[in-house]
Design a protein around this motif. Structure first.
Motif, PDB file in Angstrom:
ATOM      1  N   GLU A 213       0.840  -1.191   0.000  1.00 34.92           N
ATOM      2  CA  GLU A 213       0.000   0.000   0.000  1.00 34.92           C
ATOM      3  C   GLU A 213       0.875   1.241   0.000  1.00 34.92           C
ATOM      4  O   GLU A 213       2.048   1.180   0.384  1.00 34.92           O
ATOM      5  CB  GLU A 213      -0.910  -0.010   1.238  1.00 34.92           C
ATOM      6  CG  GLU A 213      -1.784  -1.254   1.328  1.00 34.92           C
ATOM      7  CD  GLU A 213      -2.385  -1.453   2.707  1.00 34.92           C
ATOM      8  OE1 GLU A 213      -3.614  -1.502   2.807  1.00 34.92           O
ATOM      9  OE2 GLU A 213      -1.603  -1.558   3.678  1.00 34.92           O
TER      10      GLU A 213
ATOM     11  N   PHE B 266       6.015   2.551  -1.385  1.00 32.48           N
ATOM     12  CA  PHE B 266       4.975   1.632  -0.952  1.00 32.48           C
ATOM     13  C   PHE B 266       5.455   0.887   0.292  1.00 32.48           C
ATOM     14  O   PHE B 266       6.652   0.628   0.460  1.00 32.48           O
ATOM     15  CB  PHE B 266       4.648   0.628  -2.057  1.00 32.48           C
ATOM     16  CG  PHE B 266       3.817   1.207  -3.169  1.00 32.48           C
ATOM     17  CD1 PHE B 266       2.451   0.966  -3.234  1.00 32.48           C
ATOM     18  CD2 PHE B 266       4.401   2.001  -4.164  1.00 32.48           C
ATOM     19  CE1 PHE B 266       1.674   1.495  -4.255  1.00 32.48           C
ATOM     20  CE2 PHE B 266       3.636   2.537  -5.183  1.00 32.48           C
ATOM     21  CZ  PHE B 266       2.270   2.290  -5.232  1.00 32.48           C
TER      22      PHE B 266
ATOM     23  N   ARG C 213       2.514  -5.035   2.757  1.00 28.35           N
ATOM     24  CA  ARG C 213       1.344  -5.411   3.548  1.00 28.35           C
ATOM     25  C   ARG C 213       1.635  -6.759   4.187  1.00 28.35           C
ATOM     26  O   ARG C 213       1.383  -7.811   3.613  1.00 28.35           O
ATOM     27  CB  ARG C 213       0.094  -5.473   2.688  1.00 28.35           C
ATOM     28  CG  ARG C 213      -1.169  -5.623   3.516  1.00 28.35           C
ATOM     29  CD  ARG C 213      -2.398  -5.655   2.653  1.00 28.35           C
ATOM     30  NE  ARG C 213      -3.598  -5.772   3.480  1.00 28.35           N
ATOM     31  CZ  ARG C 213      -4.811  -6.073   3.003  1.00 28.35           C
ATOM     32  NH1 ARG C 213      -4.971  -6.269   1.713  1.00 28.35           N
ATOM     33  NH2 ARG C 213      -5.834  -6.146   3.808  1.00 28.35           N
TER      34      ARG C 213
END
Length: 265
Positions: A247, A254, A257
């Motif tokens: 994410e 990023f 996750r």
């Protein structure tokens, strides 16, 4: 009260990242996903976000020793994961801690640069990690830029860096991802001459905390009793999935996750 059998304990000696992408939060999340218990001891505080690091402060060695000793006196440590150390003094502190944990596997993530490129320690820290920590570590997990710093080979290939570093450490995982090939090649080298190459599809984007995720996952797999080559393969596969599902919570890289636990293949 319902009681459960204890999960393997991994002592994490790493820095704190206030953005939550890397450092101890990455360690905790990745170890939870392996079914392990993370015991996080803070080595350094950083000022950073998902773009880059702007400052850091290494904690006093007595504070770090006190944290580690409290954990070791209370919990059965099954593996140790090293992240950001930030100073030569902290390298020596880790050596003192490891003297109380004979036979416990040590995974060394030689954190020398943040994902955005900012330094997380002076050049002599890399030298101290190579000369002092590598001989007591089970495996180190540098990316290629870090391996080049550690091997003092600014343009060295993974093979050349491994040849220079293997006299210092028994196993070395040099991760790819910094080129532009369609496939990423992660190379595991062992002092006995054995080699394994693990390939995965390149993912778009730039990631904050991927190295922390990999090293802590590997420590968890070793704590669970998995053999080294298999543990490396498991850790790489899990890390790739966290990047696939990453994410972008901020303006920069990023963030993997790492949770929830039920990743789909």
């Amino acid at each position: 009260m319902t009681t459960y059998s204890s999960r393997p304990v991994v002592l994490c000696l790493s820095g704190h990242d206030p953005s939550g992408g890397a450092g101890l939060q990455a360690d905790i999340e990745a170890l939870l996903a392996q079914g392990c218990h993370a015991a996080p001891a803070v080595t350094a505080l950083t000022v950073q976000d998902t773009v880059n690091v702007s400052d850091f402060r290494v904690l006093d060695r007595d504070w770090v020793l006190a944290q580690a000793r409290a954990v070791i006196a209370d919990l059965p440590v099954a593996a140790v994961k090293l992240g950001m150390l930030g100073s030569v003094e902290m390298v020596e502190t880790v050596l003192e801690i490891m003297q109380t944990l004979p036979g416990v596997p040590l995974v060394c993530d030689p954190v020398l640069r943040a994902g955005g490129g900012g330094a997380l320690g002076k050049d002599e820290v890399g030298y101290a990690i190579r000369e002092r920590l590598f001989p007591v570590a089970t495996i180190a997990t540098p990316n290629l830029p870090e391996a080049r710093i550690l091997a003092e080979l600014p343009e060295g290939s993974a093979d050349e860096c491994a040849e220079k570093l293997l006299p210092k450490i028994e196993h070395l995982l040099i991760t790819g991802g910094h080129g532009d090939e369609n496939e990423v090649h992660n190379r595991l080298y062992s002092r006995d001459g054995s080699r394994h190459t693990f390939t995965c599809a390149r993912l778009p984007g730039s990631y904050h905390g991927s190295g922390c995720t990999l090293a802590s996952t590997l420590a968890g797999r070793l704590a669970l009793g998995e053999q080294l080559a298999s543990a490396v393969e498991s850790a790489l596969a899990y890390t790739w999935r966290t990047l696939r599902d990453a994410e972008q919570p901020g303006r920069g890289q990023f963030v993997p996750r790492r949770l929830p636990l039920d990743f789909c293949s």
